[in-house]
Motif scaffolding. Structure first.
Motif, PDB file in Angstrom:
ATOM      1  N   GLY A  83       1.398  -1.145  -2.730  1.00 13.40           N
ATOM      2  CA  GLY A  83       0.915  -2.317  -3.448  1.00 13.40           C
ATOM      3  C   GLY A  83      -0.594  -2.441  -3.377  1.00 13.40           C
ATOM      4  N   ASP A  84      -1.225  -2.609  -4.513  1.00 17.88           N
ATOM      5  CA  ASP A  84      -2.676  -2.692  -4.666  1.00 17.88           C
ATOM      6  C   ASP A  84      -3.389  -1.495  -4.043  1.00 17.88           C
ATOM      7  OD1 ASP A  84      -4.803  -3.951  -5.905  1.00 17.88           O
ATOM      8  OD2 ASP A  84      -5.376  -5.034  -4.093  1.00 17.88           O
ATOM      9  N   LYS A 105      -6.066   2.144  -6.345  1.00 16.83           N
ATOM     10  CA  LYS A 105      -4.623   2.091  -6.556  1.00 16.83           C
ATOM     11  C   LYS A 105      -4.150   3.151  -7.538  1.00 16.83           C
ATOM     12  CE  LYS A 105      -5.325  -1.994  -9.382  1.00 16.83           C
ATOM     13  NZ  LYS A 105      -6.541  -2.493  -8.774  1.00 16.83           N
TER      14      LYS A 105
END
Length: 179
Positions: A83-84, A105
């Motif tokens: 995530g991110d 990312k």
């Protein structure tokens, strides 16, 4: 569905550590910017908007939880990972330590897709198509592009380093490694 907190290992000697370019945080006055620089942080001035902090954005070299993610995928789970971009860490002796940087990312997504032998990599953006000569009267939308063309356009700085280049390079790398 499950979520895996994902640690992304980067090379402490990545060139990005010597050329920070990812803008973060709020706008600052000249006095606040000087205080940040006194702490050893990098700051850039933005035209008409005062100052902002910049940090390195190194490329991922390893993803710590790859085996766990693969196992969950193989068991039929929908896995949300990296995530991110994930949590950026450096190997120091036998430990992982955090670093004052951000991970791209897009590069992480490409790396994870490659490590999992994915059939497809999707990188979503706010534009329908990527462009060259963006913002000029010679702007051209790209319908299709080869990894070699991405490299050629990147060499002449057609893709902004801190935003579009990671997307294009991650896609090109994924395609090149998948062939």
């Amino acid at each position: 569905m499950c979520t895996v907190i994902t640690q992304i290992i980067v090379d402490p000697y990545d060139d990005a550590f010597y050329q920070p370019l990812k803008v973060i945080n709020r706008y600052m006055s000249a006095k606040e910017a000087a205080a940040e620089e006194a702490k050893g942080n990098y700051v850039v001035g933005e035209e008409g908007k005062c100052f902002r902090r910049v940090v390195p954005a190194p490329k991922p070299t390893e993803i710590v939880e790859t085996k766990a993610i693969r196992t969950l995928c193989d068991a039929g789970h929908v896995v949300i990972a990296a995530g991110d971009g994930g949590i950026l860490v450096l190997k120091q002796r036998h430990h992982l330590k955090g670093a004052s940087a951000v991970i791209e990312k897009d590069y992480t997504s490409g790396k994870l897709a490659k490590l999992l032998d994915a059939d497809m990599l999707l990188i979503l953006t706010g534009r329908e198509r990527m462009c060259i000569n963006f913002g000029t009267n010679q702007m051209k939308e790209l319908d299709r592009i080869t990894p070699e063309e991405v490299a050629d356009y990147a060499a002449v700085r057609q893709f902004p380093r801190a935003s579009i280049l990671p997307k294009m390079a991650a896609g090109a790398s994924f395609l090149y490694q998948s062939c």
